[in-house]
Design a protein around this motif. Sequence first.
Motif, short mmCIF file in Angstrom:
data_model
loop_
_atom_site.label_atom_id
_atom_site.label_comp_id
_atom_site.label_asym_id
_atom_site.label_seq_id
_atom_site.Cartn_x
_atom_site.Cartn_y
_atom_site.Cartn_z
N THR A 147 0.83 -1.21 0.00
CA THR A 147 0.00 0.00 0.00
C THR A 147 0.87 1.26 0.00
O THR A 147 1.86 1.34 0.72
CB THR A 147 -0.91 0.02 1.24
N CYS A 156 0.21 5.36 0.51
CA CYS A 156 -0.76 6.38 0.90
C CYS A 156 -0.38 7.73 0.29
O CYS A 156 0.81 8.08 0.21
CB CYS A 156 -0.83 6.51 2.43
N GLU A 157 -1.39 8.48 -0.10
CA GLU A 157 -1.17 9.82 -0.64
C GLU A 157 -0.66 10.74 0.47
O GLU A 157 -0.61 10.35 1.64
CB GLU A 157 -2.47 10.33 -1.24
N GLU A 191 -4.80 12.48 3.36
CA GLU A 191 -5.27 11.26 4.01
C GLU A 191 -5.86 11.51 5.39
O GLU A 191 -6.73 10.79 5.85
CB GLU A 191 -4.12 10.25 4.12
N PRO A 248 -5.53 6.46 7.23
CA PRO A 248 -5.26 5.06 6.89
C PRO A 248 -4.28 4.44 7.88
O PRO A 248 -3.51 5.13 8.55
CB PRO A 248 -4.66 5.17 5.48
N VAL A 266 -0.52 5.48 7.77
CA VAL A 266 -0.31 6.86 8.21
C VAL A 266 -0.43 6.95 9.72
O VAL A 266 0.39 7.56 10.41
CB VAL A 266 -1.31 7.81 7.53
#
Length: 1064
Positions: free
Chosen positions: A458, A460-461, A466, A551, A554
């Motif tokens: 994964t 994450c942005e 996020e 998420p 994060v």
Amino acid sequence: MAAAARRSRSGGSQRAAKRAEASSGFVTGSIVRIFMENFLTYDVCELRPGPNLNMIVGANGTGKSSIVCAICLGLAGKPSFIGRADKVGLFVKQGCLKGVVEIELFQKPDNITITREIQVVNNASAWFINKKPTTLKTVEEQIAALNIQVDNLCQFLPQDKVGEFAKLSKVELLEATEKSIGPPEMYQFHCELKNFREKERELENLCRDKTNSLEKMRQRVERYKQDVERYHERKRHIDLIEMLERKRPWVEYENVRQQHEEVKQSRDQAKEELKNLKEMQSPVTKKIQETEECFKSLDMKIRDKAAEIKDISQKCKQKQDALDLKDKQIEEINQALRMKKDEEMDRQRKIHNTHKIIEDWKNELKTMAVCENLQPQTDAVNNELKKIQEERANIDSDISDIKIEKMNQEREKKRIIDRLGQLSNIMNMKEETLKGRFQDTHSALMWLRKNKDKFKKTVCEPMMLEINMKDNMHAKYVENHISANDMRAFVFESQEDMEMFLSEMRDRQKLRVNAVCAPAESCAESLPLRPIEELHRYGFFSYLRELFDAPHPVMSYLCSHYRVHDVPVGTEKTRNMIERVIQESKLRQIYTTEEKYIVKVSAYTNLTLSTNSSLRAAQFLINSVDTEERRQLENQQKNINNTLKSLDMHLTTLFEKQKQLEHRDNELRQQKKELLERGNRRRQLESKIGVKYDSLRQLEQDAIDLEKESQQANVKIKEINIKKARLVTELMHLIKKCVSLNIFKADLALQSTTVAAEKNRLELEYKESRIQLRAAEQQFRELDDRKRVLTENCKELLKKARQVCKLGPEEHLPKEFQTAFQALPNTLEEIDAFLNEEKTRASCFTGLNASVVEEYNKQTQEIQELTEYLEEKKNELDKYKQNISQVKERWLNPLKKLVEQINEKFSNFFGSMQCVGEVDLHVENEEEYDKYGIRIRVKFHSNTELHELTPYHQSGGEKSVSTMLYLMALQELNRCPFRVVDEINQGMDPINERRVFEMVVKTACKESTSQYFFITPKLLQNLTYNDKMTILFVYNGPYMLEANRWDLKAFCRRRRRLGRMDEQ
């Protein structure tokens, strides 16, 4: 420091202190005792240094340099000498209003005690000598008599001035050395030489200037002989010029007076014309006013008539509307009558049709045969119809339920789509913020969304996209806690993925982006050290982690690196009791409503230190999306789509089945209809005939009397027509009145137009006459101004002419002037030409006047006086040169010997360190005594050459070694009572530090050397010490003893007693 009181103690051997004070080891001016109260880090402290080397040792921040500051300020030094602060009040301990520094200096037979009390309020100081009040000037004189120079870096080198020693120029170093170790008269001789040399230069310049002036004066006197001869010839031209200049103002006056008379006549004529024009204009003005009044009166009448016409028109309209209403009422009555007639005709037609139908049905009954038995077939059809109707009812119920369910699902779907659109708009706003602030990060985000399949785990942005706040009001806490770099960082679960991403972004696309990797072992579910309920009493309501959603990677990263799961957020209550919160909760980071607190515990003193800062306003997280809500909405949308698809399929099946049942139902109904028609036709006909007879009787009863209805309508119409006639009469009367008013208004308008035209004509004539009047007034003013100017000019010129001739106000022109004027020209042009000619001739004799002979005699006298003055100054110059030669010999020879001694010791010190160092007297010009200087040259490496000591060439350690060795070279030659060097060994390597220390010990512990203070935060191990050294250890902290409880003898007795107990 923290609020806890800090105590500092410096001490050595009491026995050694008393012996040192009583012995002759102290030189005059040495420091016997230092006392400080409320000074910098000290509450109360007293120390007694030894007569030789004093090592002051202590950790950084304990107060070693505070002792140096006390020595400087206690001996009349300025704060700028130390380089720490610009105001003396800043040296008083924080929280106190007054500080005291007391220095006891050795002197036979009685020591001198100098006390300085420092006031914080106005930065003032009070001085005392031996407890008696005195002035700063007296203290400075006393200190200077003891040769104490706290502003001399060769004697007093504080910590913040160590680097400045290397910055001293050669001239400054020479002066500092002379003051420090030279005989008292050496620096005095140097100053005298500089003054003598300055005076010598002044005298040389003066003699040179006076000699040049004398030569010029002699040349000028030679020229004066010719000027005396030319003087008389020039005098004749001057007299004629004076007479011409006397006559010229009279000629100017006469010319201007004639112009004045001419202008005066023109002005009187213009005044008369102006008067006539004003008299002609007055009737026109009066007539215009009368016309204006008439026009206003007509306009007022027109407005009144217009208002009256408007009122009558309004009444006419009301009457017309009433007539229209009456016409409408008549039309309605006629319409109602027509409808009655139509209704009666329709009734007659229905009666006729009913008779005909009854007749036809009777004929059919006559011809109809006996009916057969069709009941079994009818019952079978009815039973099957009943089953089909039940099935259709069930299907209709199912279809209705499915449609209602489908409508509800579509309504829910629309609500979900609208909410998802709102959430998408919020995300777009966050992305726009990211694009505006961090363009590179936004470009990387676009690339990531297209290439997510390239990563193993994964990705994450950026965190700012996020992280979604549960309440936007709490966004400021998260943004102040997480750095801006991490807010725009991408979060990876795999280190390999992160490296591949950064390589693509930074190396290939040249984008400046940030990326972080979440911990391998998840920290997202980490528990705080204590439940939030335990902190409610301090006003805390949540930990940072509970304020937002993010998420899993994060959240894991933030818990690991920022400990968001263990940082509480408080309210205003927390802010009001913050000191108690810090002391009791032992929290390291705290957020209140508007502030952030960071709490640390000093590893050295175990004291709690806290810093606070105001919270910045949130920028990135104020628009948050509830990811859980979004995820639930997307799942709900998917489920609804599936449900709608299933419902559509079920509906299709039911519609198909419904269509089949409907078709079968129609067939059975048709069969039943045919059977019923066959079996019940006779009964139906009989029943229908009975019904038709009832209908016929009703129609015959509902007959309408048209004649009566017509009469009633005519009566109503007649009444309305009477009212209409009355309204028409009233309307005609109003119209006639309105027409007459309009005619009268038109007549008034024509009159107003005529008056307006007359008014415009009169105003045009008045305007033309005003233009003529203004032109006449302008001409009169110009002539009047010109007359006034000419009058003033006449007065000025007459006054000037009288002044030139030196006449009084009532005196007439003398006859001799009149006779002389007659022989001269009479016009200005001729006078100016003659005057210029005479001035030109006179200009050939420039520089001549009546005093030329006197000037000649005066110049001769001045030449004689200047010659005598020049001779006197030359004798004075020779005397100064003789004095310079004598003082130079008395100054330069001892100075050279002194520099040689310094060089010898300096070179020996450097030689002992396998390095090379030299000190020499630098001279550019032997006669320029203000440019003499001491040059220090050093070489620390065998493969280099000697280089002059400068602030830039040598390293910090090399400059420290050179400075220390130079001061050591001065030590044995020094005549100052003490020397202070603060932390000069900080930049030295261990080898050089050890060598320098040994030299300091060896040099400073010799007999008859001055006192030495060496301040250092550390000492190397296994150093060489000397019995004459005094080592003062400086400690501080909350557990130090009070000054009045310190008793070294009592400590030693206790130690011996404990030792005997241990032996037993």
